[in-house]
Scaffold this motif. Structure first.
Motif, PDB file in Angstrom:
ATOM      1  N   PHE A   2       0.865  -1.187   0.000  1.00 19.78           N
ATOM      2  CA  PHE A   2       0.000   0.000   0.000  1.00 19.78           C
ATOM      3  C   PHE A   2       0.901   1.236   0.000  1.00 19.78           C
ATOM      4  O   PHE A   2       1.868   1.320   0.756  1.00 19.78           O
ATOM      5  N   GLU A   3       0.569   2.165  -0.885  1.00 15.95           N
ATOM      6  CA  GLU A   3       1.325   3.424  -0.946  1.00 15.95           C
ATOM      7  C   GLU A   3       0.386   4.551  -1.368  1.00 15.95           C
ATOM      8  O   GLU A   3      -0.375   4.399  -2.328  1.00 15.95           O
ATOM      9  N   ALA A   4       0.431   5.650  -0.647  1.00 14.83           N
ATOM     10  CA  ALA A   4      -0.415   6.801  -0.970  1.00 14.83           C
ATOM     11  C   ALA A   4       0.414   8.072  -0.784  1.00 14.83           C
ATOM     12  O   ALA A   4       0.945   8.313   0.302  1.00 14.83           O
ATOM     13  N   LYS A   5       0.522   8.854  -1.855  1.00 18.43           N
ATOM     14  CA  LYS A   5       1.352  10.060  -1.834  1.00 18.43           C
ATOM     15  C   LYS A   5       0.457  11.293  -1.997  1.00 18.43           C
ATOM     16  O   LYS A   5      -0.289  11.396  -2.974  1.00 18.43           O
ATOM     17  N   LEU A   6       0.550  12.193  -1.032  1.00 20.78           N
ATOM     18  CA  LEU A   6      -0.293  13.389  -1.021  1.00 20.78           C
ATOM     19  C   LEU A   6       0.604  14.622  -1.105  1.00 20.78           C
ATOM     20  O   LEU A   6       1.408  14.876  -0.197  1.00 20.78           O
ATOM     21  N   VAL A   7       0.471  15.362  -2.201  1.00 17.23           N
ATOM     22  CA  VAL A   7       1.304  16.557  -2.385  1.00 17.23           C
ATOM     23  C   VAL A   7       0.950  17.606  -1.329  1.00 17.23           C
ATOM     24  O   VAL A   7       1.827  18.237  -0.738  1.00 17.23           O
ATOM     25  N   GLN A   8      -0.340  17.785  -1.087  1.00 20.58           N
ATOM     26  CA  GLN A   8      -0.773  18.727  -0.048  1.00 20.58           C
ATOM     27  C   GLN A   8      -0.809  17.993   1.291  1.00 20.58           C
ATOM     28  O   GLN A   8      -1.868  17.653   1.807  1.00 20.58           O
ATOM     29  N   GLY A   9       0.344  17.752   1.843  1.00 24.27           N
ATOM     30  CA  GLY A   9       0.434  16.992   3.081  1.00 24.27           C
ATOM     31  C   GLY A   9      -0.298  17.633   4.246  1.00 24.27           C
ATOM     32  O   GLY A   9      -0.757  16.946   5.160  1.00 24.27           O
ATOM     33  N   SER A  10      -0.434  18.956   4.183  1.00 23.26           N
ATOM     34  CA  SER A  10      -1.110  19.672   5.277  1.00 23.26           C
ATOM     35  C   SER A  10      -2.557  19.212   5.453  1.00 23.26           C
ATOM     36  O   SER A  10      -3.108  19.286   6.554  1.00 23.26           O
ATOM     37  N   VAL A  11      -3.182  18.715   4.361  1.00 22.75           N
ATOM     38  CA  VAL A  11      -4.570  18.227   4.450  1.00 22.75           C
ATOM     39  C   VAL A  11      -4.655  17.050   5.416  1.00 22.75           C
ATOM     40  O   VAL A  11      -5.560  16.971   6.251  1.00 22.75           O
ATOM     41  N   LEU A  12      -3.674  16.146   5.340  1.00 18.08           N
ATOM     42  CA  LEU A  12      -3.659  14.982   6.222  1.00 18.08           C
ATOM     43  C   LEU A  12      -3.478  15.413   7.680  1.00 18.08           C
ATOM     44  O   LEU A  12      -4.102  14.860   8.595  1.00 18.08           O
ATOM     45  N   LYS A  13      -2.641  16.431   7.893  1.00 17.60           N
ATOM     46  CA  LYS A  13      -2.438  16.951   9.254  1.00 17.60           C
ATOM     47  C   LYS A  13      -3.749  17.513   9.812  1.00 17.60           C
ATOM     48  O   LYS A  13      -4.106  17.282  10.968  1.00 17.60           O
ATOM     49  N   LYS A  14      -4.484  18.241   8.964  1.00 17.31           N
ATOM     50  CA  LYS A  14      -5.769  18.830   9.386  1.00 17.31           C
ATOM     51  C   LYS A  14      -6.810  17.747   9.691  1.00 17.31           C
ATOM     52  O   LYS A  14      -7.606  17.894  10.623  1.00 17.31           O
ATOM     53  N   ILE A  15      -6.806  16.674   8.898  1.00 17.82           N
ATOM     54  CA  ILE A  15      -7.754  15.575   9.129  1.00 17.82           C
ATOM     55  C   ILE A  15      -7.515  14.968  10.507  1.00 17.82           C
ATOM     56  O   ILE A  15      -8.456  14.746  11.284  1.00 17.82           O
ATOM     57  N   LEU A  16      -6.252  14.720  10.849  1.00 16.92           N
ATOM     58  CA  LEU A  16      -5.938  14.128  12.158  1.00 16.92           C
ATOM     59  C   LEU A  16      -6.283  15.081  13.296  1.00 16.92           C
ATOM     60  O   LEU A  16      -6.779  14.659  14.343  1.00 16.92           O
ATOM     61  N   GLU A  17      -6.054  16.366  13.092  1.00 11.71           N
ATOM     62  CA  GLU A  17      -6.397  17.346  14.121  1.00 11.71           C
ATOM     63  C   GLU A  17      -7.903  17.355  14.386  1.00 11.71           C
ATOM     64  O   GLU A  17      -8.350  17.621  15.498  1.00 11.71           O
ATOM     65  N   SER A  18      -8.670  17.033  13.351  1.00  4.43           N
ATOM     66  CA  SER A  18     -10.128  17.112  13.469  1.00  4.43           C
ATOM     67  C   SER A  18     -10.747  15.887  14.137  1.00  4.43           C
ATOM     68  O   SER A  18     -11.927  15.903  14.471  1.00  4.43           O
ATOM     69  N   ILE A  19      -9.971  14.820  14.337  1.00  9.10           N
ATOM     70  CA  ILE A  19     -10.560  13.609  14.931  1.00  9.10           C
ATOM     71  C   ILE A  19      -9.828  13.092  16.165  1.00  9.10           C
ATOM     72  O   ILE A  19     -10.395  12.325  16.935  1.00  9.10           O
ATOM     73  N   LYS A  20      -8.585  13.501  16.390  1.00  3.30           N
ATOM     74  CA  LYS A  20      -7.760  12.875  17.438  1.00  3.30           C
ATOM     75  C   LYS A  20      -8.306  13.131  18.847  1.00  3.30           C
ATOM     76  O   LYS A  20      -8.058  12.335  19.754  1.00  3.30           O
TER      77      LYS A  20
END
Length: 258
Positions: A2-20
């Motif tokens: 499994f491999e997933a590359k996200l150019v806008q990495g900040s989106v992933l950071k925001k997703i985690l902030e919204s659920i953690k």
């Protein structure tokens, strides 16, 4: 693999902030079409679902379905090691023990690798039935966040009332009461406008504590969609542009005197 590359990495950071802060551990189910996560909070009052579509990633590969269970606070801490403009790649084997995080600066002068051990959790996948909603409110996500924050100063519960003219948020408490009324402007269709579509008037009570957790997804989208109907959970949806969505479900509070 499994491999997933996200150019806008900040989106992933925001997703985690919204659920953690709402969910302790989560399982990311990775398939050829994308990544999904569904989890309940520890008190089983609210449910969060996340969808990240495969075609929203720069590169995406999932040879066979993989479930990645991880402590979300830990995942958030690792993602904080990435700069907001970093490219983030997630990697895992077909039967993974670890999730690999790769952070790459835009000009490729810095690359970081982290490995996080996965955990075993018993997960139950809840079927969310298709629902006809009596009221659907679209409004600026920052305005919804402000309303939930402000009314929390007054009471623990907000009454949301939708009608053809607009939507009203009311809270009562020992200090007094507060009411915020938003009138819809149908003349111009802009993101900063409020739009309310109702098949019949709707009035329900919700715990502000959970709504304030949900509004941590505000940085993901300029708009939020609230879908309501009697005797069914409220749906709070934030669309993530070109990638997917975050959805939160919250059961209505029953009247105290019932």
């Amino acid at each position: 693999m499994f491999e997933a590359k996200l150019v806008q990495g900040s989106v992933l950071k925001k997703i985690l902030e919204s659920i953690k802060d709402l969910v302790v551990d989560g399982t990311w189910d990775c398939t050829s079409t994308g990544i999904t996560m569904q989890a309940m909070d520890s008190s089983h009052v609210s449910l969060v679902t996340c969808l990240l579509q495969a075609d929203g990633f720069e590169q995406y590969r999932c040879d066979r379905n993989v479930s990645i269970s991880i402590n979300l606070a830990t995942m958030s801490k690792i993602l904080k090691c990435a700069s907001n403009d970093d490219i983030i790649t997630l990697e895992a084997e077909d039967k993974p023990d670890n999730l690999v995080f790769k952070f790459e600066s835009p000009n490729q002068d810095k690359q970081s690798n982290y490995q996080v051990k996965l955990i075993n959790i018993d997960k139950e996948h809840l079927g969310i039935p298709d629902q006809e909603y009596k009221a659907v409110v679209k409004m600026p996500s920052s305005e919804f966040q402000r309303i939930c924050r402000d009314l929390s100063q007054i009471g623990d519960t907000v009454t949301v009332e939708c009608g053809k003219e607009g939507v009203t948020f009311t809270a009562d408490g020992d200090l007094g009461s507060g009411t915020i009324n938003l009138v819809q402007d149908a003349s111009i269709d802009k993101e900063e406008n409020v739009s309310v579509v109702t098949t019949e008037p709707c009035k329900l009570n919700f715990a502000l504590r959970y709504l304030n957790f949900f509004t941590k997804a505000t940085p993901l989208s300029s708009q939020v969609i609230l879908s309501m109907t009697s005797d069914a959970p409220l749906v709070v949806e934030y669309k993530i542009e070109n990638l997917g969505y975050m959805r939160y479900y919250l059961a209505p509070k029953m009247e105290e005197d019932e």
